[in-house]
Design an enzyme around this catalytic site. Structure first.
Site, PDB file in Angstrom:
ATOM      1  N   GLU A 148       0.824  -1.214   0.000  1.00  0.00           N
ATOM      2  CA  GLU A 148       0.000   0.000   0.000  1.00  0.00           C
ATOM      3  C   GLU A 148       0.856   1.261   0.000  1.00  0.00           C
ATOM      4  OE1 GLU A 148      -2.970   0.165  -0.699  1.00  0.00           O
ATOM      5  OE2 GLU A 148      -3.613  -1.898  -0.442  1.00  0.00           O
ATOM      6  N   TYR A 151      -6.074   6.719   3.957  1.00  0.00           N
ATOM      7  CA  TYR A 151      -6.227   5.665   2.955  1.00  0.00           C
ATOM      8  C   TYR A 151      -5.529   4.373   3.375  1.00  0.00           C
ATOM      9  CZ  TYR A 151      -5.270   2.529  -0.727  1.00  0.00           C
ATOM     10  OH  TYR A 151      -5.150   1.362  -1.406  1.00  0.00           O
ATOM     11  N   ASP A 182      -9.086   6.274  -2.075  1.00  0.00           N
ATOM     12  CA  ASP A 182      -7.981   6.798  -2.874  1.00  0.00           C
ATOM     13  C   ASP A 182      -8.558   7.452  -4.129  1.00  0.00           C
ATOM     14  OD1 ASP A 182      -8.842   4.765  -4.430  1.00  0.00           O
ATOM     15  OD2 ASP A 182      -6.931   3.752  -4.607  1.00  0.00           O
TER      16      ASP A 182
END
Length: 355
Positions: free
Chosen positions: A42, A125, A143
DNA sequence: AAAGCGGGGTT
DNA sequence: AACCCAGCTTT
């Protein structure tokens, strides 16, 4: 009244998740749900395309397979594994946060939203992505993809460039998300944005949730999301000095530990306003206490960042005598010895021109 | 709220 | 050339 009141939520969930389970791409970070691997992926995926990340992710996990391995690595090694990926503060913040997890949370990535969100480099996020994907907790992970997809499905016409707008989308996701499979739901929204609901020319005829999409119904999908344009970027010109002595040693300097390309290494850069073309040789002789025997132009390197552009006018300078590090942020290395030093792409392009 | 922070791909 | 991207931190 809110944005989600007009669609069939259970049907939307089912259509999205069914499509995702069937059509999702096979990606290295989807091999398992190891929170550390999810976390690394991520961070790498922030502002960065999947195809770019794949080789970096594999290499990074090979070098630092566990939280402890990354916590114990030296920073230089970590930056080297990030070389070319950009946004280098991501790598330094990740290692800082991983050390904290090892020390404070017994090397277990926290599943508490507040503890997770307090870690360096973990914003709203990334927090939501780790919680939903690694732990199955129904938290929003909003996102750019999610904002684009939901702006169309729900016809949300707020400016997605405004920080406040993210909260609108988080509220919508909290209404929509599946508590049974939040991982597939969140990843489904993002995968849909990557494969179907693309920024330009979305493939609405192939969309698994077309029947839920307000923008498609109204024929306005091409004009969403709303995003106000950014300010223009500035241009900076430098001389980049490739200085080599009789023993084949070059000067490299390390950039400051804050700001652009922090702590990466480069060939010494000077502003033309400070050192005119005609004074480069004199500058080098004074700075390094040597005599210049030859100077030639190499190809100018243009490098575009997100917010500015560099033009690097490259000078290859041979000097008589032995170079020494004029400042404490400088090192003397042969071409071969440069390998461990993380260079930004602009200086990799200079390196490629070396004789 | 706005600005700083990389790099690569698409149109 | 403009725009886009699986954003976060600092000011």
């Amino acid at each position: 009244m809110n944005y989600t009141s007009t669609i069939n939520i259970p049907q939307f969930r089912e259509d999205l998740i069914t499509w995702f389970e069937k059509e999702q791409r096979s990606l290295p970070w989807r091999e398992n749900r190891d929170p550390y691997r999810v976390w690394v992926s991520e961070i790498m995926l922030q502002q960065t395309k999947v195809d770019t990340v794949i080789p970096y992710f594999k290499n990074f996990i090979d070098h630092f397979p566990t939280l402890s391995a990354l916590a114990n690595a030296n920073e230089q090694e970590v930056l080297k594994a990030w070389e070319g990926l950009g946004y280098y503060s991501r790598a330094r913040n990740l290692q800082t946060a991983v050390k904290e997890v090892v020390e404070q949370y017994d090397a277990k990535v926290p599943d508490d939203p507040r503890q997770l969100g307090d870690l360096k480099g973990v914003g709203p996020y990334t927090k939501g992505a780790i919680l939903s994907i690694a732990y199955g907790i129904p938290e929003p992970a909003v996102d750019g993809n999610v904002m684009r997809v939901l702006s169309r499905i729900l016809r949300i016409e707020e400016d997605i460039a405004k920080p406040k707008t993210r909260k609108t989308f988080e509220a919508a996701v909290r209404d929509l998300i599946s508590s049974e499979n939040p991982s597939a739901f969140n990843q489904g929204l993002m995968e849909l944005g990557a494969l179907i609901c693309t920024p330009k020319s979305p493939s609405c005829l192939l969309c698994p949730v077309q029947e839920h999409c307000t923008a498609f119904r109204d024929g306005v999908e091409q004009s969403l999301p709303i995003k106000k344009k950014k300010t223009k970027q500035s241009v900076h010109t430098y001389f980049a000095l490739v200085v080599e002595d009789d023993t084949g040693k070059f000067i490299l300097e390390q950039r400051p530990n804050q700001g652009l390309l922090a702590q990466l290494w480069q060939f010494p850069m000077v502003k033309p306003v400070e050192v005119g073309e005609h004074y480069i040789a004199a500058y080098v002789e004074e700075k390094f206490d040597v005599k210049v025997s030859d100077m030639q132009k190499l190809e100018t390197v243009k490098h575009v960042f997100s917010h500015l552009t560099w033009f690097l006018e490259v000078r290859y300078i041979r000097v008589k005598g032995t170079l020494h590090a004029a400042d404490k942020n400088m090192v003397l290395v042969t071409k071969e010895e440069m390998t461990p030093y993380p260079l930004p792409v602009s200086h990799q392009n200079i390196y490629k021109q070396l004789p």
